[in-house]
Each structure stands twice: as C-alpha cells, then as structure tokens.
Design an enzyme around this catalytic site. Structure first.
Site, PDB file in Angstrom:
ATOM      1  N   ARG A   1     -10.829  -1.690  -6.320  1.00  0.00           N
ATOM      2  CA  ARG A   1     -10.643  -0.951  -5.060  1.00  0.00           C
ATOM      3  C   ARG A   1     -10.508  -1.930  -3.898  1.00  0.00           C
ATOM      4  O   ARG A   1     -11.368  -2.776  -3.668  1.00  0.00           O
ATOM      5  CB  ARG A   1     -11.809  -0.002  -4.835  1.00  0.00           C
ATOM      6  CG  ARG A   1     -11.689   0.826  -3.545  1.00  0.00           C
ATOM      7  CD  ARG A   1     -12.717   1.956  -3.521  1.00  0.00           C
ATOM      8  NE  ARG A   1     -12.839   2.590  -2.220  1.00  0.00           N
ATOM      9  CZ  ARG A   1     -12.006   3.523  -1.735  1.00  0.00           C
ATOM     10  NH1 ARG A   1     -10.976   3.901  -2.461  1.00  0.00           N
ATOM     11  NH2 ARG A   1     -12.195   4.046  -0.556  1.00  0.00           N
TER      12      ARG A   1
ATOM     13  N   ASP B   1      -0.149   5.002   0.751  1.00  0.00           N
ATOM     14  CA  ASP B   1      -0.394   6.047   1.755  1.00  0.00           C
ATOM     15  C   ASP B   1      -0.587   5.440   3.139  1.00  0.00           C
ATOM     16  O   ASP B   1      -1.493   4.640   3.359  1.00  0.00           O
ATOM     17  CB  ASP B   1      -1.622   6.864   1.361  1.00  0.00           C
ATOM     18  CG  ASP B   1      -1.453   7.517   0.000  1.00  0.00           C
ATOM     19  OD1 ASP B   1      -0.324   7.913  -0.332  1.00  0.00           O
ATOM     20  OD2 ASP B   1      -2.448   7.616  -0.742  1.00  0.00           O
TER      21      ASP B   1
ATOM     22  N   ASP C   1       0.857  -1.173   0.000  1.00  0.00           N
ATOM     23  CA  ASP C   1       0.000   0.000   0.000  1.00  0.00           C
ATOM     24  C   ASP C   1       0.907   1.241   0.000  1.00  0.00           C
ATOM     25  O   ASP C   1       2.029   1.186   0.503  1.00  0.00           O
ATOM     26  CB  ASP C   1      -0.883  -0.046   1.248  1.00  0.00           C
ATOM     27  CG  ASP C   1      -1.610   1.235   1.476  1.00  0.00           C
ATOM     28  OD1 ASP C   1      -2.354   1.665   0.583  1.00  0.00           O
ATOM     29  OD2 ASP C   1      -1.423   1.835   2.564  1.00  0.00           O
TER      30      ASP C   1
ATOM     31  N   VAL D   1      -1.046  11.708   3.221  1.00  0.00           N
ATOM     32  CA  VAL D   1      -1.497  13.075   2.994  1.00  0.00           C
ATOM     33  C   VAL D   1      -2.738  12.937   2.122  1.00  0.00           C
ATOM     34  O   VAL D   1      -2.624  12.635   0.934  1.00  0.00           O
ATOM     35  CB  VAL D   1      -0.427  13.923   2.265  1.00  0.00           C
ATOM     36  CG1 VAL D   1      -0.951  15.330   1.991  1.00  0.00           C
ATOM     37  CG2 VAL D   1       0.873  13.955   3.060  1.00  0.00           C
TER      38      VAL D   1
HETATM   39 ZN   LIG Z   1     -11.271   0.469  -8.877  1.00  0.00          ZN
END
Ligand SMILES: [Zn+2]
Length: 177
Positions: A97, A11, A9, A18
């Site tokens: 996602r 962030d 990952d 941020v």
């Molecule tokens: Zn996606």
C-alpha cells in the site's frame, strides 16, 4: 532518455476519483490523459498503473469489480504493460500500500526496469512517497484534494498530465531529497 518506464496512480490521476468505484461506466479520464500517455508510448516508455484499492480488503469491492473498472480504463486510455493493485487498508501493514514502495517495485520488476529508471506520477503525497521509497523519481499532479504540504514536499510538481510528460521526456534533472 532518462526513464524506461512511467507508473501512474489511477484514481485522481488517470481518471476522476470515484471512491470505491465498481462501475466501469463511471470511469472518466482526467483531462489530456490519453494524449499524455500516447506521447510516452511513442517515446518507447513502458507504462504501468500502481493503485491502492483498499475497498477490496474492506469488503466494499471485489477483485472482479476492480478488474472490470481497470478494463474500462484501458479501453479509454490505451494498454498498460503492468497493473499493480494493493487490496489492503492501512491496518494490514502490507508492503504494497502506497506510501510503501511495494507496488512500484513490483511494476519495475514486471517491465524489467531498474527503479532508478522509473518515474511515478500521482496526485497525492502517498504516490510521491512510494516512488521515492522505491528509488524512482516522482511527479505530483495536484488536484483540489491535494494538500498544500504534499505540494511543498514533492520534488517535481506539474500542472497537469501533459506537464508531467513534458518533464518525464525532457525536463531538468531534480536533485534527490
Ligand atoms: Zn497492500
């Protein structure tokens, strides 16, 4: 070696979080990130980044801005073999996602590694869930924003990136759950 590839990952894991960052100058590596990644590179693992960037879909960020930030991440942390970015938010119902497995599966395909020989490292439950859903292993490196229930649910928890790499390179196997 148990793993051919490690996917991180971005962030909150590789760099400080941020929200919707469009500024390369604001990129700040997490402690020990460069050294941890270099240990994996030296061991011959392929490396990738799997990152949710819903700010693109929301119109808060452009692909070019995300690419510029990603270039800065590579300048500070060294090269990655694959970058996988989901531009959608939860309402899009996409397959990529996190916690869905699409980004991890795409990263595995990009480096020609079976998912079972890959490990995902992240700071929240979505990262762990995406890795496990893809058939990969997963390591949680909590930050102050990580929920206690996410820590309890993670198959492997490391105090920092160095600890995550210790486990990836020679930690004990963890039963599937
Ligand atoms: Zn996606």
């Amino acid at each position: 070696m148990r793993f051919d590839a490690a996917f991180f990952d971005r962030d909150g894991t590789l760099v400080r979080d941020v929200p919707y960052n469009a500024a390369p100058a604001a990129v700040e590596p997490m402690p020990g990130a460069r050294a941890a990644l270099d240990r994996l590179r030296a061991a011959g693992l392929r490396l990738g980044v799997v990152t949710n960037q819903s700010g693109i879909g929301a119109g808060l960020l452009t692909y070019a801005q995300v690419a510029a930030v990603n270039e800065r991440v590579e300048a500070l942390l060294g090269p990655f073999d694959t970058w996988q970015v989901c531009p959608h938010d939860d309402s899009a119902g996409c397959a990529c996602r996190k916690p869905r497995p699409g980004l991890v599966l795409a990263a595995a395909a990009a480096v020609a590694a079976p998912p079972s020989r890959c490990v995902v490292v992240g700071d929240i439950g979505r990262d762990v869930a995406a890795g496990l859903a893809a058939g990969a292993a997963a390591v949680l490196v909590p930050t102050p924003v990580t929920l206690p229930k996410e820590v309890r649910a993670a198959p492997v928890v490391a105090a920092d990136l160095a600890g995550a790499v210790d486990w990836i390179l020679d930690g004990p196997a963890v039963p599937a759950r």
